[in-house]
Structures are given as structure tokens and as C-alpha cells.
Design a protein around this motif. Structure first.
Motif, PDB file in Angstrom:
ATOM      1  N   GLY A  36      47.657  41.970  41.543  1.00  0.00           N
ATOM      2  CA  GLY A  36      48.687  42.797  40.950  1.00  0.00           C
ATOM      3  C   GLY A  36      49.473  42.116  39.854  1.00  0.00           C
ATOM      4  N   LYS A  37      49.310  40.805  39.692  1.00  0.00           N
ATOM      5  CA  LYS A  37      50.011  40.067  38.640  1.00  0.00           C
ATOM      6  C   LYS A  37      49.192  39.945  37.365  1.00  0.00           C
ATOM      7  N   GLY A  38      47.980  40.500  37.368  1.00  0.00           N
ATOM      8  CA  GLY A  38      47.142  40.444  36.180  1.00  0.00           C
ATOM      9  C   GLY A  38      46.196  39.274  36.124  1.00  0.00           C
ATOM     10  N   ASN A  39      46.173  38.435  37.181  1.00  0.00           N
ATOM     11  CA  ASN A  39      45.213  37.335  37.223  1.00  0.00           C
ATOM     12  C   ASN A  39      43.824  37.863  37.570  1.00  0.00           C
ATOM     13  N   VAL A  40      42.817  37.311  36.914  1.00  0.00           N
ATOM     14  CA  VAL A  40      41.432  37.704  37.163  1.00  0.00           C
ATOM     15  C   VAL A  40      40.702  36.513  37.769  1.00  0.00           C
ATOM     16  N   PHE A  41      39.980  36.757  38.853  1.00  0.00           N
ATOM     17  CA  PHE A  41      39.247  35.710  39.557  1.00  0.00           C
ATOM     18  C   PHE A  41      37.754  35.934  39.359  1.00  0.00           C
ATOM     19  N   LEU A  42      37.030  34.857  39.079  1.00  0.00           N
ATOM     20  CA  LEU A  42      35.595  34.935  38.820  1.00  0.00           C
ATOM     21  C   LEU A  42      34.899  33.840  39.610  1.00  0.00           C
ATOM     22  N   TRP A 271      29.694  45.171  33.270  1.00  0.00           N
ATOM     23  CA  TRP A 271      29.529  45.655  34.635  1.00  0.00           C
ATOM     24  C   TRP A 271      30.825  45.647  35.442  1.00  0.00           C
ATOM     25  N   PHE A 272      31.544  44.506  35.461  1.00  0.00           N
ATOM     26  CA  PHE A 272      32.701  44.365  36.334  1.00  0.00           C
ATOM     27  C   PHE A 272      33.966  44.899  35.673  1.00  0.00           C
ATOM     28  N   LEU A 273      34.854  45.493  36.486  1.00  0.00           N
ATOM     29  CA  LEU A 273      36.131  45.991  36.004  1.00  0.00           C
ATOM     30  C   LEU A 273      37.256  45.218  36.682  1.00  0.00           C
ATOM     31  N   ALA A 274      38.292  44.891  35.914  1.00  0.00           N
ATOM     32  CA  ALA A 274      39.433  44.157  36.468  1.00  0.00           C
ATOM     33  C   ALA A 274      40.692  44.549  35.716  1.00  0.00           C
ATOM     34  N   ARG A 275      41.768  44.773  36.448  1.00  0.00           N
ATOM     35  CA  ARG A 275      43.056  45.064  35.831  1.00  0.00           C
ATOM     36  C   ARG A 275      43.743  43.780  35.414  1.00  0.00           C
ATOM     37  N   SER A 276      44.388  43.811  34.258  1.00  0.00           N
ATOM     38  CA  SER A 276      45.209  42.688  33.825  1.00  0.00           C
ATOM     39  C   SER A 276      46.388  43.263  33.051  1.00  0.00           C
ATOM     40  N   GLY A 277      47.514  43.456  33.748  1.00  0.00           N
ATOM     41  CA  GLY A 277      48.667  44.101  33.120  1.00  0.00           C
ATOM     42  C   GLY A 277      48.349  45.546  32.794  1.00  0.00           C
ATOM     43  N   ASP A 278      48.648  45.954  31.555  1.00  0.00           N
ATOM     44  CA  ASP A 278      48.358  47.328  31.164  1.00  0.00           C
ATOM     45  C   ASP A 278      46.987  47.449  30.499  1.00  0.00           C
ATOM     46  N   GLN A 279      46.135  46.441  30.730  1.00  0.00           N
ATOM     47  CA  GLN A 279      44.789  46.447  30.171  1.00  0.00           C
ATOM     48  C   GLN A 279      43.754  46.555  31.287  1.00  0.00           C
ATOM     49  N   LEU A 280      42.691  47.268  31.009  1.00  0.00           N
ATOM     50  CA  LEU A 280      41.511  47.251  31.859  1.00  0.00           C
ATOM     51  C   LEU A 280      40.489  46.357  31.164  1.00  0.00           C
ATOM     52  N   LEU A 281      40.022  45.339  31.867  1.00  0.00           N
ATOM     53  CA  LEU A 281      39.003  44.449  31.317  1.00  0.00           C
ATOM     54  C   LEU A 281      37.647  44.819  31.893  1.00  0.00           C
ATOM     55  N   ALA A 282      36.645  44.855  31.035  1.00  0.00           N
ATOM     56  CA  ALA A 282      35.263  45.060  31.456  1.00  0.00           C
ATOM     57  C   ALA A 282      34.517  43.765  31.169  1.00  0.00           C
TER      58      ALA A 282
END
Length: 304
Positions: A36-42, A271-282
Motif C-alpha cells: 500500500g506504500k507503493g513499494n514493488v517487490f520482485l 505480464w505483471f501488474l503492480a500498484r505504485s502510488g497513483d500509477q499502475l505499473l505493468a
């Protein structure tokens, strides 16, 4: 930062020179989740027997969150409200804290390859395995939804308030399981420009939670109904209203860094979707014949 109505393509290899984010987000071995803080884990599944799990902050700083054995995290992971990760693999379910190792999570169900897809605020872990969705709390596992086995693996995500959205991969119906409420089915409604096919012939290929309690999804024409053509990134609100955020290709195409019209761009949609703030990252490196990784895309959220 993507402008409204556009997708911003960028190279993951330029985000960090120390860590290979393209490899970590490869659809052949990687897993991606966000908090929920916008961090993306890979998870860099190419490195065995130990898998590095990387964390990318909203401002692009990358570090190693933890390192776990392959059997602890080779089927996926989800971020818990306390900042830990719940991982799944051949060893069952585990919990990983920053810099730590995987600690087994007890379960009354003998999971063989669980995929954690979210953790409710009360700590209940939501897991998919084959065609079923499970909840695990205090060691007790309950099957909360089951699709026909012949329809393939269940796909699901968990919103911030603990609501589970699940599907067998086909539209237009989404199964919704909110904490303390009876399960219900939401019929998705909307149009996919240029698809030339009804929603009933469309397939889900990934979901992640949206900030308004709905979900983001990657959808395309059901492969069983013929060639996909376009691929769409969509937002589905809690009432089932579908809004198309971006439309791209299923095929590998050149897409230099830059901004493009969201509904008319040359990019392959990762392929993968992840939220980061008000952005959707693909994210998700798909290698073309010239071995060029697929650029990542950022799309501004469509809800208010």
C-alpha cells in the motif's frame, strides 16, 4: 510519471545498475507484488538455489529485501499489512521479514504449490492452488471458493479492506468475497475498443488491487476463441464497471522509452501488474527474437 491518457514506457535496466530488474520480472521465473506504500517487490527466480527478493521504492531506489530458498518462493508471494512477505512454494507457505529467511506458516491443508495472492488486515492469508481459493488463519485452512478443475488455475487478488476478487480466468463474472459478508458475483460491464468480441469471450491474465476497492486487470481475447489481437489494461470498480486504461499488443514490438497514447501505442503489454502510488505499473520481460526486453509501462490511475 505517465500523463493522463498516456502510457509511459521505460527501461527497467536503467532503474538499477546493481540489480537486474528485467530478469527479476521475467514471466518465465519471476514474481511481482506491491504494498500500500507503493513499494514493488520482485523475485529473481533465475538465481538458484537462493532467490533474491528485491524491493523497488516509488522513487526508483532498489535494494535486496531478503534471500530465500527456491522451494520457499517459487510459486509467488504477497505483501502482508505488517510489511512482511508471505511466500509460496514446494515447501508450502512461509513468512519472510526484511533481511530474514523463510519461516514456515502452519496449515491444516497440505499445500503442495500454493500461490499467496494477498493478506487481509486481520492477518488471514489468501491463497490460490490449482482451481481453488483458500484462506489460512491461525494455522486453519478453509477452501472459500472452488472453480471446475478443467477450467484451470484460479486467479485472485485481495484489496486493502480484505475483499477477495476471484475468477477462473474468464469474464464477465467476478466472484467477490468481502470479510463478514456472503459471497456474491459481480457482472463486469463495459466495452473493449477494437476487440471485436464480447466480454464473455475475454480472458483474465492477471489482477491486482486498485485504490478504490476495485481491481486492475490484464485482459485479452480468450485464446480458446482465436488469436488475441489487442491486450488491454483495465480498471474494474466494485460495481463491475470496466474502464479501459491502455490497449497494446500481445506480440513483441519495438517500444522505445517515451510516452504514447494509452489506447493507440506500439508497446507490448507486459505480464505483471503492480500498484505504485497513483500509477499502475505493468512489468514482465518478454524477450523478442533480438533478445530485447519488453519495456515496462506506467499508467496513471483512472479512478478518483
Amino acid at each position: 510519471m505517465a500523463e493522463t491518457g498516456k502510457v509511459a514506457a521505460f527501461a527497467l535496466s536503467e532503474v538499477s545498475t546493481e540489480y537486474d530488474l528485467n530478469r527479476a520480472s521475467s514471466i518465465t521465473s519471476g514474481h511481482v507484488a506491491s504494498d500500500g506504500k507503493g513499494n514493488v517487490f520482485l523475485a529473481d527466480g533465475f538465481k538458484t538455489p537462493d532467490i533474491p527478493i528485491l524491493r523497488m521504492t516509488p522513487d526508483g531506489k532498489v535494494s535486496q529485501f531478503a534471500k530465500v530458498t527456491t522451494s520457499s518462493a517459487d510459486s509467488g508471494f504477497a505483501v502482508a499489512p505488517d510489511g512482511s512477505l508471505v511466500t509460496g512454494g514446494n515447501d508450502g507457505l512461509s513468512r519472510v521479514r526484511p533481511g530474514g529467511t523463510a519461516t514456515p506458516i502452519p496449515s491444516t491443508h497440505p499445500f503442495t504449490r500454493p500461490e499467496p495472492i494477498g493478506v487481509r488486515p486481520d492477518g488471514t492469508v489468501i491463497v490460490t492452488e490449482d482451481s481453488s481459493v483458500w484462506s489460512v488463519k491461525d494455522g486453519k485452512a478453509d477452501e472459500i471458493l472452488a472453480f471446475p478443475a478443467e477450467q484451470g488455475r484460479a486467479r485472485a487478488t485481495v484489496t486493502a479492506n480484505g475483499t477477495v476478487y476471484a475468477t477462473n480466468g474468464r469474464l464477465p463474472d467476478l466472484h467477490v468475497l468481502a470479510p463478514g459478508q456472503a459471497p456474491k458475483t459481480v457482472t463486469v460491464h463495459g466495452t473493449l475498443p477494437g476487440a471485436g468480441t464480447p466480454l464473455s469471450e475475454t480472458a483474465f491474465e492477471g489482477m491486482t488491487q486498485a485504490g478504490d476497492g476495485g481491481v486492475y486487470a490484464r485482459v485479452l481475447k480468450d485464446p480458446q476463441k482465436g488469436p488475441a489481437g489487442f491486450v488491454y489494461l483495465v480498471h474494474i470498480d466494485p460495481a463491475g464497471a470496466l474502464t479501459v486504461m491502455a490497449r497494446g499488443s500481445e506480440e513483441a514490438k519495438s517500444c522505445p522509452a517515451g510516452q504514447y497514447p494509452a489506447l493507440d501505442n506500439p508497446c507490448q503489454l507486459p505480464w505483471f501488474l503492480a500498484r505504485s502510488g497513483d500509477q499502475l505499473l505493468a512489468l514482465g520481460s518478454v524477450v523478442d527474437p533480438e533478445h530485447k526486453p519488453t519495456p515496462a509501462l506506467a499508467i496513471r490511475a483512472t479512478f478518483k
